[in-house]
Design a protein around this motif. Structure first.
Motif, short mmCIF file in Angstrom:
data_model
loop_
_atom_site.label_atom_id
_atom_site.label_comp_id
_atom_site.label_asym_id
_atom_site.label_seq_id
_atom_site.Cartn_x
_atom_site.Cartn_y
_atom_site.Cartn_z
N ALA A 73 1.41 -4.67 8.09
CA ALA A 73 2.84 -4.38 8.16
C ALA A 73 3.65 -5.64 8.37
CB ALA A 73 3.11 -3.39 9.29
N PHE A 81 -1.33 0.46 -5.78
CA PHE A 81 -2.72 0.87 -5.72
C PHE A 81 -3.16 1.51 -7.03
CE2 PHE A 81 -1.18 0.60 -1.47
CZ PHE A 81 -2.24 0.10 -0.74
N TYR A 87 3.35 9.07 -1.65
CA TYR A 87 3.35 10.07 -0.59
C TYR A 87 3.66 11.42 -1.24
CZ TYR A 87 4.02 5.65 1.85
OH TYR A 87 3.90 4.36 2.27
N SER C 163 -5.96 10.48 0.15
CA SER C 163 -6.68 9.25 -0.17
C SER C 163 -6.30 8.18 0.86
CB SER C 163 -6.38 8.79 -1.59
OG SER C 163 -5.20 8.05 -1.61
N GLU C 165 -5.89 5.22 0.49
CA GLU C 165 -4.89 4.28 -0.02
C GLU C 165 -3.48 4.67 0.40
OE1 GLU C 165 -7.38 5.20 -1.95
OE2 GLU C 165 -8.37 3.29 -2.43
N ILE C 166 -3.25 5.96 0.62
CA ILE C 166 -1.92 6.36 1.06
C ILE C 166 -1.62 5.75 2.43
CG2 ILE C 166 -0.61 8.36 1.90
CD1 ILE C 166 -1.49 9.85 -0.54
N HIS C 168 -3.05 2.99 3.52
CA HIS C 168 -2.91 1.55 3.27
C HIS C 168 -1.50 1.24 2.76
CE1 HIS C 168 -7.53 1.09 2.71
NE2 HIS C 168 -7.18 1.29 3.96
N ALA C 169 -1.03 2.08 1.83
CA ALA C 169 0.29 1.85 1.25
C ALA C 169 1.34 1.87 2.35
CB ALA C 169 0.59 2.92 0.21
N ALA C 170 1.22 2.81 3.27
CA ALA C 170 2.21 2.91 4.34
C ALA C 170 2.10 1.71 5.28
CB ALA C 170 2.01 4.21 5.11
N GLN C 171 0.87 1.23 5.50
CA GLN C 171 0.69 0.03 6.32
C GLN C 171 1.44 -1.14 5.70
OE1 GLN C 171 -3.70 0.13 6.53
NE2 GLN C 171 -3.44 -0.85 8.49
N VAL C 172 1.21 -1.30 4.38
CA VAL C 172 1.84 -2.41 3.67
C VAL C 172 3.37 -2.23 3.65
CG1 VAL C 172 2.07 -3.47 1.41
CG2 VAL C 172 -0.19 -2.94 2.31
N ASP C 173 3.80 -0.97 3.61
CA ASP C 173 5.24 -0.70 3.61
C ASP C 173 5.89 -1.02 4.96
OD1 ASP C 173 5.37 0.09 1.04
OD2 ASP C 173 5.50 2.24 1.42
N GLY C 174 5.09 -1.30 5.97
CA GLY C 174 5.67 -1.74 7.23
C GLY C 174 5.61 -0.72 8.36
N TYR C 175 4.73 0.27 8.24
CA TYR C 175 4.64 1.28 9.30
C TYR C 175 3.44 1.01 10.20
CZ TYR C 175 8.01 4.01 6.63
OH TYR C 175 9.13 4.43 5.97
N GLN C 179 3.23 5.75 13.45
CA GLN C 179 4.28 6.21 12.53
C GLN C 179 3.66 6.81 11.27
OE1 GLN C 179 5.98 2.39 12.46
NE2 GLN C 179 7.71 2.94 13.76
N ILE C 184 3.50 10.54 7.71
CA ILE C 184 2.79 10.76 6.44
C ILE C 184 1.70 11.81 6.60
CG2 ILE C 184 1.56 9.65 4.54
CD1 ILE C 184 4.19 8.30 4.89
#
Lengths: 387, 373, 273
Positions: A73, A81, A87, C163, C165-166, C168-175, C179, C184
């Motif tokens: 983060a 991906f 989401y 999955s 990756e969802i 991971h995506a949220a981690q990368v998005d800054g959460y 959170q 999510i």
């Protein structure tokens, strides 16, 4: 400024080593492609840069800072991906807005609205904003995933096979669109793919990766024309390069090659001192000659110096076709126009552009050289200068 | 070996309209098809176009709503599948798991009470033909996707069918394996010359394998012709767009007359392309029409070109060819060339078309407007 | 052809109707009993003189609402504990690899295998020694044995369908992880969580053996209390029917409310796409 450096990065999963001592530098604002077969370690490398995984050894630097201990983060990377990872319970709008609503990159709703509209226009998904991911086609989901990554200004933009799940037509189309948009990114980007055309088309530079190690690094042209070994030569090119087992024959002040499948044909090489010097140093006379399918030519009448074979297959690959000739036990692929009138098993005569051949050491499968190497080095140097 | 004739064939489902777009719930609508003895015919179309339904009707797995099917000279409408002398190779390899490959191939012959020595001879002959001799003693679970498909086809042809029916047999295989199997199927057909009907949604597969392709959409046959006929001479916009990879550029255009010459012009673009001479008696000033041209049939004109200067929106170097994209309104017009010149985004080029390979389509119906008489 | 189809459809519907009558008749009969006086109780005709005397007896003259309160506390408490502990457990089982993972998962499920009567006797001894006998906590504790495995197994399936990756995506998005979990993951498992939690509530509510043997003096859930109407020498079927009808009400109301959730929520794979 965000160049990315990997220094001696090793990542293991239990007993398997996914990345083995990888050292790599990606320049600021460069579009960098990681290209390799399935299971080569491409995604692992990306995950280590994003911080989703942490290497056992080595350093990951973003913009000169070591980030091994930094949470994903906090790294300010954006990632697309392979399975899009949208989401499912959020609309397209909320999906794209999500990074800007996180505590780390928080913006006010007015700003978010403008930003989402901007990327939606770029991705041509303005009319989909109210939909849920489940109501989208694969191509649309892929655009939303790209949009979510593009909505903020990350240090690094990571893409993991974003086009892999699209059908061939859409994949080609999206690749072209992506290529056109590339200038708009203006961000250091790392793009993972196993598709030769994507690698060739998109990459400012390409790193070939296999078994967790970087095999070759260079521009598309460099790697295409001067692959460092047979593995890379086979990977770079569709249809695949023909590799012919040949014997070098020295005489008359020059060299000629004789293909094992057609020992009665002696192919004389044009004079080239640089290449011949390298031949001199070889410890053995057998050699592999790589001929790209567009550098082999078919004739249906006997031609001077042509090797006789039979037509094994003829199939279209879209805008052109591949004619496969059987000569001895070897299948030789040649490019042909669509709709060529040809019957299976009919006679065919084959000639090669030997001046476009790539030579490999038969033992180590390493690159030896090619006739027009100097011209290609010049081209590569010009490209490097431009970049 | 026999020819196959479909006469005014219809298939209507009570509620098929819900699943796929069809005309009046007809999954297959007035289909006429003549396959010659020994011919390899591909039924090609997008999902839901009626190709599989057609195949299933030929096989006898589906009732015929209306129309007639002849295999050879026999009307087979009311024959049980087993009496139609057909071989089936379907998408999902339905092998009998507890039996070896050998027994799987022999199964149908045993059911027909063929003599033992004869069975053995025929199984081995087919296995040799399909290069799966070494698999004969293996169990189906041990086989790879490609091997399973090989056995599947062996099983279909071992009873020497008059007609071989295949429904997307390669769709489960990955790229390389698929290409290899494609070649094998083609070579096999060349050898046994059995009349074959092959259902696929992959136009490359159809183009590579078939002697003739029947292209279907919404249950209706669009065009039936050799691969080159459908590629070079499509009857309508649907066929033109469906066949070819990368696809044909098909753009809405307005024809204008300027100093005695006609030009194609495009909305939201100042691109102008000279209309080929052969269309001069078909076009008029201000006419709206769709123009189709394949990326290989676009050229970069020289200094004397009458085309307008256009900026390169996209340049791709793909090793053995280069692709150039030019923005025309919302569309990316693609050009493919083997020329070694490298362009950059923003470079200016002039576009020209190969007049012989340009197609015009009616703006309303999508039907082809042919040149000349 | 069509005549055949119509006949088939008539037969099919007739079969279903017969089954529905068979399944619903006891319920209907129970409701009818509540309106009968003791004198008419054993008649099997549908003709009788409806009376509300049973309702009066049960609802006004006994501690009926106290029993309901007890039931709500113990069943609700068990569900809350199961959710609080079960969801993280399910997440761990879905996401992390650790030694004996499948054994542990199976062990949790195996709590449901043993017949209640088998475990209730040792439990009685233990509860008696620990002072848990006849307490809210004691009953909640034993109820969560029923509800936790169900919640863990249903919710684990949901987590596995999301999955990784969802996340991971949220981690990368800054959460941050918490959170991500609440923003999510929780919305994505909600159908399964709601369905399994409500089902657990109904199971706990209907439980009879445990409260009968592990409580019953200070704390009397409705199922146990209903037996009170079996008096020493007379059986007040009408009053029992009222108690039973009322105790069945929450289950029926919940079942109707969550019908859609139940079907969708308990069938895995609902969040793919």
């Amino acid at each position: 400024m965000a160049k990315i450096e990997l220094i001696g990065v090793t990542k293991r999963f239990g007993k398997t080593t996914a990345l083995n001592n990888v050292t790599l530098e990606v320049h600021d604002k460069e579009f960098f492609v990681l290209f390799g077969p399935a299971g080569a370690g491409k995604t692992t490398l990306l995950n280590n840069i994003a911080g989703i995984q942490i290497p056992e050894e080595g350093m990951v630097k973003i913009g000169g800072q070591i980030v091994n201990q930094v949470d994903p983060a906090e790294r300010n990377v954006a990632m697309v991906f392979e399975n899009y990872a949208l989401y499912p319970h959020m609309t397209v709008y909320d999906n794209i807005a999500s990074p800007l609503r996180s505590p780390r990159y928080k913006k006010d709703e007015g700003y978010i609205k403008d930003a989402v509209q901007r990327v939606a226009a770029l991705m041509k998904i303005e009319m989909l904003l109210e939909r849920l991911p489940s109501q989208l086609s694969n191509g649309q989901r892929q655009r939303v995933a790209l949009g979510r990554a593009l909505v903020r200004e990350p240090n690094v933009f990571l893409m993991d096979e974003p086009l892999a799940h699209l059908d061939a037509k859409l994949r080609n189309h999206m690749r072209s669109e992506l290529k056109e948009m590339q200038a708009a990114f203006a961000t250091t980007s790392i793009y993972v793919t196993h598709d030769f055309m994507e690698a060739m088309s998109l990459g400012d530079r390409i790193a070939i990766i296999n078994n967790g190690e970087i095999v070759q690094l260079g521009t598309g042209d460099e790697i295409y024309y001067m692959p460092c070994n047979e593995f890379v030569a086979q990977l770079m090119g569709d249809p695949e390069i023909n590799l012919l087992s040949c014997r070098l024959v020295k005489g008359d002040g020059g060299y000629s090659v004789v293909w094992d499948e057609a020992p009665e044909h002696r192919m004389f090489m044009p004079a080239n001192n640089a290449l011949f010097d390298r031949f001199e140093k070889l410890s053995r006379a057998d050699i592999h000659m790589g001929i790209r399918p567009q550098n082999a030519h078919y004739h249906f009448e006997p031609v001077e110096g042509a090797i006789r074979g039979t037509v094994y297959a003829f199939e279209t690959i879209g805008n052109k076709s591949v004619l496969t000739a059987q000569i001895g036990d070897t299948h030789l692929r040649m490019i042909a126009p669509n709709g060529l009138p040809v019957n299976l098993d009919q006679d065919v005569y084959v000639t090669f552009d030997i001046d476009r051949a790539i030579f490999f050491d038969a033992g180590s499968t390493e690159y030896i050289g090619r006739f027009d190497e100097a011209a290609i080095r010049e081209l590569a140097a010009a490209q490097a200068k431009e970049a | 070996m026999a020819k196959l004739t479909l006469k005014n064939l219809y298939k209507r489902y009570d509620n098929s309209g819900k699943k796929h777009k069809t005309v009046n719930n007809f999954a297959v609508n007035d289909l006429n098809l003549d396959c010659r003895d020994g011919e390899f015919v591909a039924l090609l179309g997008p999902s839901g176009c009626g190709k599989t339904t057609t195949l299933r009707m030929i096989a006898g797995l589906e009732d015929i709503t209306k129309g007639e099917i002849f295999i050879g000279d026999r009307l087979v409408n009311n024959l049980h599948p087993k009496d139609r002398h057909i071989g089936l190779a379907f998408e999902d390899y339905a092998m009998y798991p507890p039996l070896t490959v050998y027994e799987n191939i022999a199964f149908n012959l045993r059911a027909k009470k063929v003599d033992k020595a004869e069975i053995d001879r025929r199984v081995r002959e087919i296995a040799k033909l399909l290069r799966c001799e070494e698999l004969l003693n293996m169990m189906p679970v041990k086989l790879s996707g490609g091997q399973k498909q090989r056995v599947n086809i062996a099983r279909a042809i071992v009873r020497r069918p008059e007609l071989l029916l295949m429904d997307e047999p390669l769709s489960h295989l990955d790229g390389k394996m698929r290409q290899a199997m494609r070649v094998e199927i083609k070579r096999l057909h060349n050898e046994i010359e059995c009349t074959s009907v092959y259902v696929t949604h992959d136009q490359l597969e159809a183009m590579s394998l078939a002697d003739r392709i029947a292209i279907m959409d919404l249950g209706v046959l669009q065009q039936f012709g050799t691969p080159m006929e459908v590629y070079d001479d499509p009857v309508n916009e649907f066929v033109a767009a469906f066949i070819g990879e990368p696809p044909m550029n098909i753009l809405k255009t307005k024809v204008i007359k300027h100093e005695g010459e006609f030009f194609f012009t495009f909305e939201e673009s100042n691109l102008r392309i000279l209309v080929p001479r052969r269309y001069y008696n078909k076009v008029s000033d201000g006419m709206l029409v769709k123009m189709g041209v394949r990326p290989m049939d676009l050229y970069i004109g020289g200094a004397d070109s009458k085309g307008t200067p256009e900026r390169v929106a996209m340049f791709e170097n793909l090793g053995d060819e280069r692709r150039i994209g030019v923005r025309v309104g919302d569309n990316l017009m693609m050009l493919i060339t083997e020329d070694e010149t490298r362009y950059r985004q923003g470079d200016v080029i002039r576009l020209e078309v190969n007049g012989e390979k340009t197609h015009l389509f009616d703006i309303e119906t999508g039907d082809r407007i042919r040149s000349g008489q | 052809m069509t005549a055949q189809k119509r006949l088939y459809s008539i037969l099919k519907n007739a079969g279903l109707a017969i089954y529905a009558i068979f399944a619903l008749f006891p319920l209907l009969w129970m409701v009818l009993l509540t309106f009968k006086s003791d004198a008419e109780m054993l008649t099997t005709t549908f003709v009788f003189h409806p009376t509300l005397v049973n309702y009066e007896e049960v609802l006004l003259k006994t501690d009926y609402f106290r029993y309901i309160k007890d039931s709500i506390i113990v069943a609700g408490g068990a569900v809350i504990i199961s959710v609080l502990a079960g969801v993280p457990a399910a997440y761990a089982l879905a996401r992390y690899n650790f030694k004996k993972k499948e054994d542990i998962a199976f062990q949790i499920l195996s709590f449901k295998f043993a017949p209640e009567i088998l475990v209730v006797l040792p439990l009685y001894m233990i509860y008696d020694k620990l002072g848990l006998y006849d307490t809210y906590f004691g009953l909640i504790w034993v109820y969560q044995l029923i509800s936790m495995p169900l919640i863990i197994w249903v919710v684990r399936g949901y987590f596995e369908d999301i999955s990784v990756e969802i996340e991971h995506a949220a981690q990368v998005d800054g959460y941050s992880w918490w959170q991500i979990f609440f923003k999510i993951l929780v919305p994505l498992i909600r159908p399964g969580l709601v369905a399994s939690a409500l089902l657990c509530f109904i199971f706990a509510w209907n439980s009879f053996t445990f409260p009968l043997l592990l409580a019953g003096i200070k704390i009397e859930p409705i199922t146990v209390a209903a037996t009170k109407y079996l008096a020493q020498n007379t059986v007040h079927y009408g009053q029992m029917a009222v108690a039973a009808t009322f105790s069945a009400l929450p289950s029926i109301i919940f079942a109707i409310c969550i019908q859609k959730h139940l079907v969708r929520g308990l069938s895995f794979g609902a969040v793919k796409g």
